[in-house]
Design an enzyme around this catalytic site. Structure first.
Site, PDB file in Angstrom:
ATOM      1  N   THR A 143      43.135  37.490  50.843  1.00  0.00           N
ATOM      2  CA  THR A 143      42.433  38.589  50.189  1.00  0.00           C
ATOM      3  C   THR A 143      41.012  38.635  50.732  1.00  0.00           C
ATOM      4  OG1 THR A 143      43.792  38.521  48.200  1.00  0.00           O
ATOM      5  CG2 THR A 143      41.641  39.568  48.001  1.00  0.00           C
ATOM      6  N   GLY A 144      40.663  39.793  51.277  1.00  0.00           N
ATOM      7  CA  GLY A 144      39.294  40.034  51.713  1.00  0.00           C
ATOM      8  C   GLY A 144      38.534  40.676  50.571  1.00  0.00           C
ATOM      9  N   ALA A 191      38.226  45.156  47.775  1.00  0.00           N
ATOM     10  CA  ALA A 191      39.144  44.042  48.023  1.00  0.00           C
ATOM     11  C   ALA A 191      40.388  44.570  48.720  1.00  0.00           C
ATOM     12  CB  ALA A 191      39.518  43.340  46.719  1.00  0.00           C
ATOM     13  N   ASP A 192      40.974  43.710  49.528  1.00  0.00           N
ATOM     14  CA  ASP A 192      42.222  44.074  50.205  1.00  0.00           C
ATOM     15  C   ASP A 192      43.039  42.804  50.404  1.00  0.00           C
ATOM     16  OD1 ASP A 192      43.841  46.122  51.606  1.00  0.00           O
ATOM     17  OD2 ASP A 192      43.532  44.805  53.328  1.00  0.00           O
ATOM     18  N   THR A 193      44.311  42.869  50.033  1.00  0.00           N
ATOM     19  CA  THR A 193      45.190  41.704  50.167  1.00  0.00           C
ATOM     20  C   THR A 193      46.245  41.982  51.229  1.00  0.00           C
ATOM     21  OG1 THR A 193      44.853  41.098  47.844  1.00  0.00           O
ATOM     22  CG2 THR A 193      46.808  40.199  48.921  1.00  0.00           C
TER      23      THR A 193
END
Lengths: 214, 214
Positions: B120-121, B83-85
């Site tokens: 968020t990915g 995850a990445d925000t």
């Protein structure tokens, strides 16, 4: 603005929170307000039909809570904050705390796959005043389609039973919520941003801080 | 639905979270997923200009994190979640973690009195696959007008320095936020509702649970 003057607010107004909700106490602490909790004994029995909407009902209940506490000897000369959160079903009915597991299940399926509204009413009684200034904040909350086994698991956890509408967004029910529109903290139980602004305006307009360096 | 099968998911897929964020780990635990944290060493250096938008950039970064961890020996046969925000300013610029206090102040005033977007990915690498399935979720966040002293106090607390966009909605900056539109938990760092649904669909379509009683 209020934030730089919170220390002065805490010292001069010695705030009181007329609510026993631990979630609300945490949000007020997060805001920087050092409030003492004095739980109101008000019965929360106002006639809902007498109000224009669920938000107005919540604000009036918050005012009754705050006014009851403000009359006590230990609250004299202090700022008293009352609050009340109600959940309004997609069909426009106010949902209370559930009576039992079946009631919780019924409420949660009323919310499933639909948008409902959460209103928090807030009341402030200023030192030396008998009547409260009140407002309410409304947030729209959209639930995904709920699965019966997931709902049964959630009810078995015990989380719904002390919560209006049978859920707490900050707990395991957070996964039920696909989207909200408005203030998140209002759904948890206290509209931090709105309260901060309303209190700042009141303090300025009433000159409540004796030596204001702002 | 996923919730009734979480125990089976945890046992059969032994999930791995390829992110060191404590906030994200808490949200995943809240969801009922028992994930082991194996922090990715991916540098997060993708060329932002190569993507259609900040959400696609976040999803690609999440995939790189997940794929790097999935290649390790200890992740074989397991579900890996990356995850990445990212915070996209009202002007459309991706805001990273601040370099210093002045940088944090500049970012916070870019957000003041305006609406920005948080993306968020999320990427899932399934057991036996090398490429990730990815999606991203977007939430709009509206800040009130910020006061300079309040911003200085917030920066002095140290909270902004490990956070993209220089704020954490779940902390003292919550009072800056007048309204959001979308998933709150997505702003904290993980879109619980969306992830739950995406994982449930994947598990069904891929037959990932060997003995599925659902």
């Amino acid at each position: 603005a209020l934030a730089p003057r919170l220390a002065a607010v805490n010292a001069a107004l010695r705030p009181v929170l007329a609510s026993g909700s631990p979630r609300r106490r945490e949000l007020i602490a997060q805001l920087g307000l050092a409030a003492e909790v004095i739980k109101s004994t008000f019965e929360e029995d106002l006639n809902k039909a007498a109000f224009a909407g669920a938000g107005e009902y919540a604000a009036a209940t918050a005012a009754k809570k705050a006014e009851e506490v403000a009359r006590r000897a230990e609250a004299q000369g202090r700022l008293v904050v009352g609050a009340d959160t109600v959940v309004e079903s997609p069909g426009g009915v106010v949902l209370e705390k559930p009576a039992d597991a079946a009631d919780a299940k019924r409420m949660l399926f009323e919310l499933s796959g639909a948008t409902h509204r959460v209103h928090t009413g807030v009341a402030l009684v200023l030192p030396g005043e008998s009547a409260a200034r009140t407002f309410h904040e409304t947030t729209e909350v959209t639930f995904g389609e709920l699965d019966e086994q997931a709902v049964d698991q959630y009810i078995a956890s015990g989380d719904p039973f002390d919560k209006a509408g049978s859920y707490g967004i900050q707990g395991a029910a957070g996964v039920f919520v696909s989207s909200i529109h408005g203030c998140y903290f209002n759904v948890v139980g206290f509209p931090m941003h709105r309260f901060h602004n309303e209190l700042a305006v009141l303090i300025d307009s009433e000159g409540l801080l004796p030596e204001d360096a702002d």
